[in-house]
Design a protein around this motif. Structure first.
Motif, PDB file in Angstrom:
ATOM      1  N   ASP A  41      43.954   7.721 122.998  1.00  0.00           N
ATOM      2  CA  ASP A  41      43.220   7.420 124.234  1.00  0.00           C
ATOM      3  C   ASP A  41      41.710   7.538 124.006  1.00  0.00           C
ATOM      4  N   THR A  42      41.310   8.534 123.236  1.00  0.00           N
ATOM      5  CA  THR A  42      39.885   8.688 122.924  1.00  0.00           C
ATOM      6  C   THR A  42      39.387   7.504 122.106  1.00  0.00           C
ATOM      7  N   VAL A  43      40.197   7.074 121.158  1.00  0.00           N
ATOM      8  CA  VAL A  43      39.827   5.901 120.361  1.00  0.00           C
ATOM      9  C   VAL A  43      39.666   4.684 121.249  1.00  0.00           C
ATOM     10  N   LYS A  44      40.599   4.492 122.190  1.00  0.00           N
ATOM     11  CA  LYS A  44      40.525   3.348 123.093  1.00  0.00           C
ATOM     12  C   LYS A  44      39.259   3.397 123.941  1.00  0.00           C
ATOM     13  N   THR A  45      38.865   4.609 124.346  1.00  0.00           N
ATOM     14  CA  THR A  45      37.629   4.750 125.123  1.00  0.00           C
ATOM     15  C   THR A  45      36.423   4.336 124.289  1.00  0.00           C
ATOM     16  N   HIS A  46      36.380   4.764 123.034  1.00  0.00           N
ATOM     17  CA  HIS A  46      35.281   4.377 122.147  1.00  0.00           C
ATOM     18  C   HIS A  46      35.276   2.866 121.914  1.00  0.00           C
ATOM     19  N   ILE A  47      36.465   2.293 121.768  1.00  0.00           N
ATOM     20  CA  ILE A  47      36.548   0.853 121.532  1.00  0.00           C
ATOM     21  C   ILE A  47      36.034   0.080 122.750  1.00  0.00           C
ATOM     22  N   ARG A  48      36.400   0.515 123.946  1.00  0.00           N
ATOM     23  CA  ARG A  48      35.889  -0.151 125.153  1.00  0.00           C
ATOM     24  C   ARG A  48      34.367  -0.068 125.207  1.00  0.00           C
ATOM     25  N   GLY A  49      33.838   1.098 124.823  1.00  0.00           N
ATOM     26  CA  GLY A  49      32.384   1.257 124.831  1.00  0.00           C
ATOM     27  C   GLY A  49      31.694   0.348 123.838  1.00  0.00           C
ATOM     28  N   LEU A  50      32.223   0.253 122.638  1.00  0.00           N
ATOM     29  CA  LEU A  50      31.555  -0.591 121.642  1.00  0.00           C
ATOM     30  C   LEU A  50      31.733  -2.077 121.969  1.00  0.00           C
ATOM     31  N   TYR A  51      32.873  -2.461 122.586  1.00  0.00           N
ATOM     32  CA  TYR A  51      33.029  -3.841 123.035  1.00  0.00           C
ATOM     33  C   TYR A  51      31.924  -4.191 124.032  1.00  0.00           C
ATOM     34  N   ARG A  52      31.716  -3.294 125.003  1.00  0.00           N
ATOM     35  CA  ARG A  52      30.704  -3.553 126.043  1.00  0.00           C
ATOM     36  C   ARG A  52      29.321  -3.674 125.417  1.00  0.00           C
ATOM     37  N   LYS A  53      28.988  -2.795 124.515  1.00  0.00           N
ATOM     38  CA  LYS A  53      27.656  -2.797 123.927  1.00  0.00           C
ATOM     39  C   LYS A  53      27.422  -3.984 122.995  1.00  0.00           C
ATOM     40  N   LEU A  54      28.491  -4.453 122.344  1.00  0.00           N
ATOM     41  CA  LEU A  54      28.352  -5.604 121.449  1.00  0.00           C
ATOM     42  C   LEU A  54      28.512  -6.931 122.184  1.00  0.00           C
ATOM     43  N   GLY A  55      28.913  -6.860 123.458  1.00  0.00           N
ATOM     44  CA  GLY A  55      29.077  -8.080 124.231  1.00  0.00           C
ATOM     45  C   GLY A  55      30.287  -8.892 123.823  1.00  0.00           C
ATOM     46  N   VAL A  56      31.372  -8.199 123.434  1.00  0.00           N
ATOM     47  CA  VAL A  56      32.596  -8.883 123.019  1.00  0.00           C
ATOM     48  C   VAL A  56      33.763  -8.380 123.859  1.00  0.00           C
ATOM     49  N   SER A  57      34.916  -9.060 123.735  1.00  0.00           N
ATOM     50  CA  SER A  57      36.066  -8.686 124.555  1.00  0.00           C
ATOM     51  C   SER A  57      37.284  -8.278 123.744  1.00  0.00           C
ATOM     52  N   ASP A  58      37.200  -8.384 122.419  1.00  0.00           N
ATOM     53  CA  ASP A  58      38.373  -8.021 121.621  1.00  0.00           C
ATOM     54  C   ASP A  58      37.941  -7.550 120.233  1.00  0.00           C
ATOM     55  N   ARG A  59      38.950  -7.113 119.474  1.00  0.00           N
ATOM     56  CA  ARG A  59      38.709  -6.548 118.147  1.00  0.00           C
ATOM     57  C   ARG A  59      38.077  -7.561 117.191  1.00  0.00           C
ATOM     58  N   SER A  60      38.576  -8.795 117.220  1.00  0.00           N
ATOM     59  CA  SER A  60      38.043  -9.805 116.301  1.00  0.00           C
ATOM     60  C   SER A  60      36.577 -10.087 116.595  1.00  0.00           C
ATOM     61  N   GLY A  61      36.201 -10.076 117.874  1.00  0.00           N
ATOM     62  CA  GLY A  61      34.799 -10.288 118.227  1.00  0.00           C
ATOM     63  C   GLY A  61      33.918  -9.164 117.733  1.00  0.00           C
ATOM     64  N   ALA A  62      34.409  -7.919 117.849  1.00  0.00           N
ATOM     65  CA  ALA A  62      33.636  -6.768 117.378  1.00  0.00           C
ATOM     66  C   ALA A  62      33.462  -6.816 115.862  1.00  0.00           C
ATOM     67  N   ILE A  63      34.531  -7.175 115.165  1.00  0.00           N
ATOM     68  CA  ILE A  63      34.454  -7.266 113.708  1.00  0.00           C
ATOM     69  C   ILE A  63      33.487  -8.370 113.296  1.00  0.00           C
ATOM     70  N   ALA A  64      33.509  -9.491 114.031  1.00  0.00           N
ATOM     71  CA  ALA A  64      32.613 -10.585 113.716  1.00  0.00           C
ATOM     72  C   ALA A  64      31.156 -10.152 113.852  1.00  0.00           C
ATOM     73  N   VAL A  65      30.849  -9.410 114.921  1.00  0.00           N
ATOM     74  CA  VAL A  65      29.483  -8.924 115.108  1.00  0.00           C
ATOM     75  C   VAL A  65      29.096  -7.981 113.973  1.00  0.00           C
ATOM     76  N   ALA A  66      29.992  -7.076 113.637  1.00  0.00           N
ATOM     77  CA  ALA A  66      29.709  -6.112 112.564  1.00  0.00           C
ATOM     78  C   ALA A  66      29.414  -6.836 111.246  1.00  0.00           C
ATOM     79  N   LEU A  67      30.200  -7.855 110.952  1.00  0.00           N
ATOM     80  CA  LEU A  67      29.975  -8.608 109.709  1.00  0.00           C
ATOM     81  C   LEU A  67      28.693  -9.401 109.763  1.00  0.00           C
ATOM     82  N   ARG A  68      28.427 -10.031 110.911  1.00  0.00           N
ATOM     83  CA  ARG A  68      27.206 -10.827 111.046  1.00  0.00           C
ATOM     84  C   ARG A  68      25.955  -9.967 110.917  1.00  0.00           C
TER      85      ARG A  68
END
Length: 222
Positions: free
Chosen positions: A190-217
């Motif tokens: 649950d804590t991991v999910k909370t962190h994931i929701r936070g980083l999605y919001r800050k990166l402006g993405v809605s899913d894991r693949s979007g977050a990974i894409a930003v990290a790689l870019r």
């Protein structure tokens, strides 16, 4: 002959509280030669409609518009109407939001405790092509930049990520599941999910693949 003064800056106001819109209108009404309010909106859809109808010089909006994101609205405006500038006027005294605002094209980030004369001054500077940051945040941003240059920040700090969010993102990029991330960091899923929701919001993405894409870019992890 002296040059005539510039035309009033045409402004659209966006906030989900009618009282705030009324207060801003009253405050800016003391500067009729400086600004002209050409539209108001309480939702993102209405704001986009006002922008399309009036093509203002500047849109003044909050980081949050009810349950909607003012940052998403900023991105939509700057993408769809490149000649329109967006300034965030908010209560969020948080440099993480500031970084996100600048990433989506905002020309300013100002706190709502500002008075009318200061706001007019900031809007003048925006009209002249500057990016304005509330003085309460400017010092912290400068300190953050200095730390980043000195290598004292974690990957993703400049995008607004906390150190733990950065750690979670790095593990996602490496292909770990939520359960595996929880095991590596010794926290609950649950804590991991909370962190994931936070980083999605800050990166402006809605899913894991979007977050990974930003990290790689962004080249966050090597």
């Amino acid at each position: 002959m002296p040059e005539p003064p510039p035309a009033p800056l045409r402004l659209v106001l966006v906030d989900d509280h009618e009282m705030v819109l009324h207060g801003l209108g009253a405050m800016l009404g003391h500067f009729p030669g400086e600004v002209e309010i050409v539209g108001q909106a309480t939702t993102a859809a209405a704001a986009l409609a006002r922008v399309a109808d009036t093509r203002p010089d500047v849109v003044l909006c909050d980081v949050r518009i009810g349950k909607e994101s003012g940052l998403d609205l900023c991105r939509d405006i700057t993408t769809g109407y490149p000649g329109v500038k967006v300034v965030l006027l908010t209560v969020y005294d948080d440099e993480h939001y500031l970084y996100q605002a600048l990433r989506v094209g905002a020309c300013g980030y100002i706190l709502k405790r500002i008075d009318g004369q200061e706001l007019i001054g900031h809007l003048r500077r925006v009209r002249e092509g500057e990016t304005v940051v509330d003085h309460a945040l400017a010092g912290r941003v400068a300190l953050s930049a200095a730390r980043l240059s000195a290598g004292q920040f974690w990957s993703g700090a400049h995008l607004g990520l906390t150190q733990r969010e950065s750690e979670v993102l790095e593990l996602l990029v490496s292909g770990h599941s939520n359960k595996a991330v929880a095991g590596r960091l010794v926290v609950s899923e649950d804590t991991v999910k909370t962190h994931i929701r936070g980083l999605y919001r800050k990166l402006g993405v809605s899913d894991r693949s979007g977050a990974i894409a930003v990290a790689l870019r962004e080249g966050l992890f090597h």
